[in-house]
Design a protein around this motif. Sequence first.
Motif, PDB file in Angstrom:
ATOM      1  N   GLY A  42       0.816  -1.202   0.000  1.00  0.00           N
ATOM      2  CA  GLY A  42       0.000   0.000   0.000  1.00  0.00           C
ATOM      3  C   GLY A  42       0.853   1.256   0.000  1.00  0.00           C
ATOM      4  N   VAL A  43       0.352   2.296  -0.631  1.00  0.00           N
ATOM      5  CA  VAL A  43       1.117   3.525  -0.713  1.00  0.00           C
ATOM      6  C   VAL A  43       1.059   4.259   0.611  1.00  0.00           C
ATOM      7  CG1 VAL A  43       0.749   3.733  -3.192  1.00  0.00           C
ATOM      8  CG2 VAL A  43      -0.845   4.849  -1.615  1.00  0.00           C
ATOM      9  N   LEU A  44       2.128   5.019   0.902  1.00  0.00           N
ATOM     10  CA  LEU A  44       2.237   5.748   2.155  1.00  0.00           C
ATOM     11  C   LEU A  44       2.326   7.243   1.880  1.00  0.00           C
ATOM     12  CD1 LEU A  44       4.804   3.563   4.149  1.00  0.00           C
ATOM     13  CD2 LEU A  44       2.359   3.773   4.568  1.00  0.00           C
ATOM     14  N   PRO A  45       1.270   8.011   2.123  1.00  0.00           N
ATOM     15  CA  PRO A  45       1.369   9.469   2.032  1.00  0.00           C
ATOM     16  C   PRO A  45       2.035  10.032   3.280  1.00  0.00           C
ATOM     17  CG  PRO A  45      -0.864   8.815   2.606  1.00  0.00           C
ATOM     18  CD  PRO A  45      -0.103   7.543   2.384  1.00  0.00           C
ATOM     19  N   GLY A  46       2.579  11.234   3.151  1.00  0.00           N
ATOM     20  CA  GLY A  46       3.151  11.922   4.294  1.00  0.00           C
ATOM     21  C   GLY A  46       4.525  11.475   4.704  1.00  0.00           C
ATOM     22  N   VAL A  47       5.207  10.671   3.889  1.00  0.00           N
ATOM     23  CA  VAL A  47       6.562  10.240   4.200  1.00  0.00           C
ATOM     24  C   VAL A  47       7.532  11.378   3.889  1.00  0.00           C
ATOM     25  CG1 VAL A  47       8.389   8.590   3.688  1.00  0.00           C
ATOM     26  CG2 VAL A  47       6.009   7.820   3.760  1.00  0.00           C
ATOM     27  N   GLY A  48       8.384  11.705   4.863  1.00  0.00           N
ATOM     28  CA  GLY A  48       9.410  12.703   4.620  1.00  0.00           C
ATOM     29  C   GLY A  48      10.590  12.095   3.876  1.00  0.00           C
ATOM     30  N   VAL A  49      11.007  12.756   2.809  1.00  0.00           N
ATOM     31  CA  VAL A  49      12.117  12.256   1.995  1.00  0.00           C
ATOM     32  C   VAL A  49      13.190  13.331   1.951  1.00  0.00           C
ATOM     33  CG1 VAL A  49      12.801  11.232  -0.192  1.00  0.00           C
ATOM     34  CG2 VAL A  49      10.429  11.000   0.595  1.00  0.00           C
ATOM     35  N   GLU A  50      14.428  12.944   2.287  1.00  0.00           N
ATOM     36  CA  GLU A  50      15.552  13.860   2.250  1.00  0.00           C
ATOM     37  C   GLU A  50      16.613  13.338   1.287  1.00  0.00           C
ATOM     38  OE1 GLU A  50      15.457  15.549   6.855  1.00  0.00           O
ATOM     39  OE2 GLU A  50      17.079  14.229   6.187  1.00  0.00           O
ATOM     40  N   ALA A  51      17.144  14.223   0.461  1.00  0.00           N
ATOM     41  CA  ALA A  51      18.270  13.901  -0.418  1.00  0.00           C
ATOM     42  C   ALA A  51      19.445  14.749   0.034  1.00  0.00           C
ATOM     43  CB  ALA A  51      17.930  14.185  -1.871  1.00  0.00           C
ATOM     44  N   ALA A  52      20.511  14.087   0.513  1.00  0.00           N
ATOM     45  CA  ALA A  52      21.673  14.784   1.054  1.00  0.00           C
ATOM     46  C   ALA A  52      22.898  14.463   0.213  1.00  0.00           C
ATOM     47  CB  ALA A  52      21.905  14.388   2.504  1.00  0.00           C
ATOM     48  N   SER A  53      23.745  15.493  -0.023  1.00  0.00           N
ATOM     49  CA  SER A  53      24.952  15.290  -0.816  1.00  0.00           C
ATOM     50  C   SER A  53      25.944  16.407  -0.527  1.00  0.00           C
ATOM     51  CB  SER A  53      24.627  15.272  -2.302  1.00  0.00           C
ATOM     52  OG  SER A  53      25.812  15.237  -3.080  1.00  0.00           O
ATOM     53  N   PRO A  54      27.250  16.102  -0.519  1.00  0.00           N
ATOM     54  CA  PRO A  54      28.249  17.173  -0.423  1.00  0.00           C
ATOM     55  C   PRO A  54      28.205  18.132  -1.598  1.00  0.00           C
ATOM     56  CG  PRO A  54      29.235  15.017   0.017  1.00  0.00           C
ATOM     57  CD  PRO A  54      27.870  14.769  -0.521  1.00  0.00           C
ATOM     58  N   ALA A  55      27.545  17.733  -2.698  1.00  0.00           N
ATOM     59  CA  ALA A  55      27.458  18.604  -3.868  1.00  0.00           C
ATOM     60  C   ALA A  55      26.523  19.779  -3.643  1.00  0.00           C
ATOM     61  CB  ALA A  55      26.984  17.805  -5.082  1.00  0.00           C
ATOM     62  N   LEU A  56      25.696  19.708  -2.600  1.00  0.00           N
ATOM     63  CA  LEU A  56      24.715  20.753  -2.332  1.00  0.00           C
ATOM     64  C   LEU A  56      25.247  21.701  -1.267  1.00  0.00           C
ATOM     65  CD1 LEU A  56      21.467  18.574  -2.113  1.00  0.00           C
ATOM     66  CD2 LEU A  56      22.256  19.909  -4.073  1.00  0.00           C
ATOM     67  N   ILE A  57      25.288  22.980  -1.569  1.00  0.00           N
ATOM     68  CA  ILE A  57      25.710  23.936  -0.559  1.00  0.00           C
ATOM     69  C   ILE A  57      24.672  24.023   0.553  1.00  0.00           C
ATOM     70  CG2 ILE A  57      24.695  25.958  -1.708  1.00  0.00           C
ATOM     71  CD1 ILE A  57      27.153  27.551  -0.764  1.00  0.00           C
ATOM     72  N   GLU A  58      23.400  23.740   0.196  1.00  0.00           N
ATOM     73  CA  GLU A  58      22.358  23.728   1.216  1.00  0.00           C
ATOM     74  C   GLU A  58      22.263  22.393   1.932  1.00  0.00           C
ATOM     75  OE1 GLU A  58      22.156  23.796  -2.076  1.00  0.00           O
ATOM     76  OE2 GLU A  58      20.073  23.715  -2.757  1.00  0.00           O
ATOM     77  N   LYS A  59      23.123  21.454   1.600  1.00  0.00           N
ATOM     78  CA  LYS A  59      23.276  20.134   2.215  1.00  0.00           C
ATOM     79  C   LYS A  59      22.143  19.174   1.901  1.00  0.00           C
ATOM     80  CE  LYS A  59      26.142  21.300   6.227  1.00  0.00           C
ATOM     81  NZ  LYS A  59      26.257  21.209   7.696  1.00  0.00           N
ATOM     82  N   ILE A  60      20.888  19.597   2.101  1.00  0.00           N
ATOM     83  CA  ILE A  60      19.752  18.679   2.008  1.00  0.00           C
ATOM     84  C   ILE A  60      18.624  19.340   1.233  1.00  0.00           C
ATOM     85  CG2 ILE A  60      17.940  17.490   3.331  1.00  0.00           C
ATOM     86  CD1 ILE A  60      19.934  17.170   5.600  1.00  0.00           C
TER      87      ILE A  60
END
Length: 1006
Positions: free
Chosen positions: A42-60
């Motif tokens: 079953g699908v899950l709404p409301g899941v928090g997803v974070e993408a983190a990388s050193p390539a991002l100055i904003e980090k996430i």
Amino acid sequence: MRRIVSVGLGAVMCVILVAGATWAQGSGGASIAGIARDATGGVLPGVGVEAASPALIEKIKTAVTDEQGQYRIIDLRPGTYTVTFTLPSFSTVRREGLELTSNFTATVNAELTVSAVHETVTVTGASPLVDTQNASQGKTISRELIDAVPTSKSSLGIIALMPSVVTPGNAQDVGGSKGERSVRFAVHGGKTNDQRMLIDGLRYNHLGVEGTGRGFFVNPLEAQEIVIDVGTMGSAEYELGGAQVNMISRSGGNRFSGSLFTAGTGHQLQSNNLTDDLRAKGVTSVNGVRRVWDYNVAVGGPILKDRLWFFTAERWWGTNTRVTNLFHDISTNYLYVPDPNSPVDPIENDRGYGGRLTLQATATNKVTFAYDWQHTHFQQNTGTLESGTLATEANSGTCYNTRFTQMSWTNTASSKLLFEAGGAAAILDFGGGLGGDLDMHDWEKCIPDARPDLVNIRDTGMGFTYHGVGNRNITYSNQANGRFAMTSLAGAHQIKAGVFFQRGLGDGFRPASDRAPVDANGLPVSYTFLNGIPSGLTEYASPFMSKANLDPDLGLFVQDQWRIKRLTVNAGLRFDWVREVVPATDLPAGLLVGARSFPALDDVPNWKDINPRVGVVYDLFGDGRTALKAGINRYVQAATVGVATLFAPAIASVNSTTRSWTDSNRNFLPDCDLKSPLANAECGAMANSNFGNFISRTSPDPAWLTGWGKRGYGWQVAVSVDHELAPGVAMGVGYYRTWYGNFTVTDNLAVTPADYSPYCITAPTDSRLPSDISGQQLCGFYDINPGKFGQVENLVTDASHYGKQTEVYNGADAVINARLPGGVTVTGGWNIGTSIQTGVVAAGNATSRTNSCFVVDSPQALVNCDVRNPYQQRVKVSGSVPLPRDFLLAAVFQNLPGVNYGAFYTVTTAAIAPSLGRPLAGGTRSVTIDVLPPFSAFGPRMSQLDLRLAKKFAVKRTRLQLNFDLYNVMNANDIVGYNNTYGAKWLQPTQILDARLAKFSVQLDF
């Protein structure tokens, strides 16, 4: 003036950014998307997803799954990411080691299980190789690939990694032997004029050659990735259907890092591939490398951690090469006498400095600023000299300074709303032997061999140009361009809308040339010889200058990427408007013409077009491993200042004319009245009697020049399948079709087809010619009737008024991309298609099968009017294999079609008169005819294998790589250029694939 223009452009760009701007085009952002489910599916709404990388100055960057359990994170820079899924009462899922490239949507799904305690499940695995959402067609070339395989790190080195790229045969690079040629790409039937070079989505081309001119070269250490888009199905962001070469810049980081690269080789490290077979073909010396050098350093890091990063790079590189069978002229008269002990070794010398700042101004606003300066000096004039048909003293060369300034801004208003804008200005000063800060008296500082003070002589019998350049010229091309876009995520829709804008500022594209004195006579002319005997001359309206501005090139677009279960629809609509103008021009009097004043012109042209784009992607089995893609897209063809330049009164007037010349007393000076249009003394009548009268010789059809749907266009259709054969191994096959419309013709209104008389010629008897041509009578040729000779009143208009013209490309690709266990990589493939590119490297023209079997003026247009290009195959494969003890073996292999050649046969009026019933009109002494049908004759196929053996050392975060490269390992001596002039030197090779070359390089990353 240049300082004023630079300041003005900078001010314009600041206004762009502060005001929010109105400009758009893709900057290569990537995405991560997928679905979160529970253990039951079953699908899950409301899941928090974070993408983190050193390539991002904003980090996430973050997102939240919607009611369908779907999420999407956009505007991600290339790099390695960790994706984390969190939901109260469920375990946390973390996906590590996800390698993301530009213009790629990585599908990352997650299954979360119910957990009463905090639990994190870490998942590792290979990064996705198949994009099941974007319909883009192209190739992303990572910095890791460029560093691993043996290439020269120039544009020509990069295209060795793309099977579908079509270039002229003389563009074959061996270890950097070609330097930084201003190469034009042709892919899947695309036009070379439709190619654009970009940095982070902003153009740095100058306005010449319809916007494909280059005076700026990308530093490979500044590149995170290079994305070559060859027709994005369904995307409305690009105006043109040609190759869009976009460099994604490095931006620094939260720790100091850098790279040092140095490479070099010399003639002592090159073999000799001059064989008896080549000697039998008349080759006495082969082209080769005298010296290649590259010194490059780049450093980046934080000024303020997580807030302000910097990156800077400096480079000095160049080549010193030798040209096949080309020697300095030792004669003091007007006949070319080569000195076999003095070969021509042209030099290219390049320097560049650049820097970039990345500022995270607030939590949601990021700003970048970049500036680059380059100085370049080309003695070989981007390929013309090395063709072997131009003497060094007749070669103008090119010198220029370039300044490129760029700013961009992104605002992540929310996880579902993104704003982005950017502006760039390119200031380019360059010219034949001048450019930059050099003036007319500094020619010798840039091109020491060139002789602008001597007359230019073209010998049609030898197919050779020599003696002098015959003119001085300088060009300015200053342009600014920018983008603004808004992206909104709404359920299954990703909607993007924006604007692109470009304008040529100041003088725009402004060539200015002065015909140099012809020895002591000071006459603005050039000569035509036939096997050492004067046969004609061309006289010029000098001094001369033209101006043309782009004002503006504007594109508005909207597109929607709509996900329907396993089907993704990419649909877009783009409005394009281009307008060119001509400023008023005043020219002083010259030796053959009086003072001239030319009025300004607006709307030359003023074109508007609507271009639909549709592409679909279907996840065939729902597992993200197989994508079926299809699309149909309309693109306009390039237009910057070419049309305005053509119709500018200064150019449309009669600025040159040919006339026959006997030189009866053999003093090599035209003893006649060059101002008189009539035959007198040694000179025949002018071919265009309007010379000197300043009457426009070329004018546009007003109905074609303005309006909707009048601009040249092309449709592209593509169908492909991408499939992941095994973990880390993907293959794609595709079919491509491109066709063009809105062709133009030039109709001389002063004549009709009835004003031409037919004649035949007898082709030379030669066993190297086809049996149906050798010694046979060839007909279908026409000469203007004497009473109409010299009458010219050209009208440029739509070809459909006279007949149907077509140009169609058909082709197919099969490509592979493999990341195998143990670090083995393989990429490349096979292409077959009907596109062929001819000409020198810088000005090559790509064409496919064409048909123009109708008559406008001369019935001779029906000769070879149906050009059926053969299907040609190209194979390019590259890869690397790690060896024990941190050694690495890498290779690049290419197998390419042979070079096309012609047989341009000069026929005298005496030989034509029996068939024509009279001599050629206007005292013309000869005509030159290619007795071979177009694209019917090719040399043998070419193969090139390049190898690299590297040794790696690593101490903590410092990596050192020592490279030993061997280019053209088999020491092949394939012919990559022929003398096309039929005569004693017909088919004599003018250029040979450079011999086996060893090269050493060192790269330090810290």
